[in-house]
Each structure stands twice: as structure tokens, then as C-alpha cells.
Design a protein around this motif. Structure first.
Motif, PDB file in Angstrom:
ATOM      1  N   ARG A 104      28.839  18.616  17.261  1.00 42.32           N
ATOM      2  CA  ARG A 104      27.619  17.427  17.751  1.00 42.32           C
ATOM      3  C   ARG A 104      28.214  16.621  19.155  1.00 42.32           C
ATOM      4  O   ARG A 104      29.399  16.218  18.716  1.00 42.32           O
ATOM      5  N   GLN A 109      25.317  12.858  18.101  1.00 40.67           N
ATOM      6  CA  GLN A 109      25.875  11.599  16.868  1.00 40.67           C
ATOM      7  C   GLN A 109      25.602  10.609  16.428  1.00 40.67           C
ATOM      8  O   GLN A 109      25.158   9.687  15.716  1.00 40.67           O
ATOM      9  N   VAL A 130      25.554   8.794   7.518  1.00 44.64           N
ATOM     10  CA  VAL A 130      26.157   9.153   8.764  1.00 44.64           C
ATOM     11  C   VAL A 130      26.789   8.635  10.375  1.00 44.64           C
ATOM     12  O   VAL A 130      26.595   6.874   9.881  1.00 44.64           O
ATOM     13  N   PRO A 133      30.058   7.857  16.164  1.00 40.30           N
ATOM     14  CA  PRO A 133      29.970   9.309  16.560  1.00 40.30           C
ATOM     15  C   PRO A 133      31.806   9.052  17.292  1.00 40.30           C
ATOM     16  O   PRO A 133      32.842  10.247  17.110  1.00 40.30           O
ATOM     17  N   SER A 136      33.358  10.528  13.587  1.00 42.06           N
ATOM     18  CA  SER A 136      32.556  11.790  12.873  1.00 42.06           C
ATOM     19  C   SER A 136      33.463  13.638  12.971  1.00 42.06           C
ATOM     20  O   SER A 136      33.986  13.500  14.153  1.00 42.06           O
ATOM     21  N   HIS A 138      31.802  16.335  11.905  1.00 43.96           N
ATOM     22  CA  HIS A 138      31.726  16.502  13.571  1.00 43.96           C
ATOM     23  C   HIS A 138      31.293  17.083  14.644  1.00 43.96           C
ATOM     24  O   HIS A 138      31.150  18.168  16.054  1.00 43.96           O
ATOM     25  N   VAL A 139      31.623  16.085  15.674  1.00 46.10           N
ATOM     26  CA  VAL A 139      31.291  15.593  16.768  1.00 46.10           C
ATOM     27  C   VAL A 139      33.517  15.799  17.588  1.00 46.10           C
ATOM     28  O   VAL A 139      33.257  16.439  18.706  1.00 46.10           O
TER      29      VAL A 139
END
Length: 205
Positions: A104, A109, A130, A133, A136, A138-139
Motif C-alpha cells: 500500500r 494507509q 490499522v 503509515p 505499516s 504493508h507500506v
């Protein structure tokens, strides 16, 4: 003074008062807002553009083999390789691993975190689901959310063979690469992301 002139004067006073009020009205708040900060997790200004596949959103039915989808293509190479090996073996058992979320952008994010704040009522509660950013996985391209639930259950049972592990007890869909899991098994689960040392400023990430 005639009554007519008294009425005219009164109307003039009211108009002057309205004009003064309009002249001193505070400007509308900027769309660039700050939601808060907890232990280095910052929710920054609103993103003004539309967020889509280029920011990591994935269409329904996306698999780990969909190279044209940035949310898949921008995953860490070792993680993606492990996922594809697992997906190939899962398919032999009639299970399809689908990617509900992968890489992401920071902007995406942030949007997810703002949505979680709206849903759960506070930044503290939102961070249980969550990450910010700047924290994360995911980032960084180091995490993937797998669906549907049967596929996530298959990967939970067999993932250690490929170095793929669940990380959070409250997120049965979230997997990350732990290469040592093949020999030692997956590490113990954190209750939720707020218990993960990587999510805190003192972790140096």
C-alpha cells in the motif's frame, strides 16, 4: 422623530450588525486536518486525490500471480516468491489464495487509518487494526492479507513450511515472511498490532 424614520433607522442598525458578523466570521477549516499522534504513529493531512490500484487497492479475485496489480507486484520479492509457492501447493488441494491487500502507498494507509478512526471512535482503538503509515508492514511491501477465510486457514496451517506466518491474533488474514519458521515454526502471535514492538517509536523503525 416620525415613526417611519425610527423604523428605517432600526432596519439600518440590523443590516449593519449582519454585515459586521459576516465580516468577522472565521474561515472554513482547511481540508488538511490532523487526527492525532500516539507513540510516533502520526495521522497526517487528508489526501486530496482519488486512491486506487496505483496506491495498492486490489480488485476482487486478485491472486498472488497478478503481476499487473501494484498491490501484488510491489510486494517484497522474497515474500511474493514464498506466497506463489504456497499458492501453487494450495491449488493442488483445491484452495485458491486470493490477495485482499498487499503493498500500500502511505496515502492509502493513511486513508485506511482515518476510516478505522471513524469506525472505532479513536486513534487508540483504530491502531489495533490499522498501523500508521510510518510503521505499516504493508507500506514496506512486507505484509499481505489473504482471503477468503478458508484460504487464510489453509495458510495458517501450512504457512510455516514456506516461511509465511500470521502475526496478530486479531487478524487471521495478515501474513508476513518469517524465513526461520521452516525450522523453528512461526513465532507467538501478538494480540494486535499495538503489542508489536515495531509499531512503537523506540523500535527505531
Amino acid at each position: 422623530m416620525p415613526i417611519r424614520w425610527i423604523r428605517v433607522a432600526a432596519v439600518a442598525v440590523v443590516i449593519a450588525a449582519i454585515a459586521a458578523a459576516l465580516g468577522t466570521r472565521q474561515p472554513a477549516p482547511s481540508s488538511r486536518t490532523t487526527a492525532g499522534e500516539i507513540d510516533g504513529a502520526v495521522v497526517r493531512s487528508e489526501h486530496s486525490g482519488a486512491l486506487g490500484e496505483a496506491d495498492g487497492a486490489v480488485p476482487d479475485g486478485t491472486t498472488v500471480f497478478d503481476n499487473a496489480i501494484p498491490g501484488v507486484a510491489r510486494l517484497d520479492a522474497a515474500l511474493l516468491s514464498a506466497l506463489r509457492k504456497a499458492a501453487t501447493d494450495a491449488a493442488g488441494s483445491g484452495v485458491e489464495l486470493r490477495v485482499d491487500s498487499g503493498w500500500r502507498s502511505p496515502e492509502y494507509q493513511e486513508q485506511l487509518l482515518r476510516d478505522a478512526i471513524a469506525k472505532y471512535g479513536s486513534l487508540t482503538q483504530a491502531l489495533r487494526w490499522v498501523a500508521a503509515p510510518n510503521r505499516s508492514a504493508h507500506v514496506k511491501g512486507g505484509a499481505v492479507d489473504i482471503g477468503p477465510s478458508g484460504a487464510a486457514a489453509w495458510l495458517t496451517e501450512h504457512g510455516a513450511t514456506y516461511g509465511l506466518c500470521r502475526i496478530y491474533a486479531n487478524e487471521p488474514w495478515h501474513f508476513e515472511l518469517r524465513p526461520e519458521a521452516g525450522q523453528h515454526g512461526c513465532p507467538s502471535l501478538y494480540a494486535d498490532p499495538t503489542h508489536d514492538p515495531r509499531m512503537h517509536a523506540t523500535a527505531g523503525r
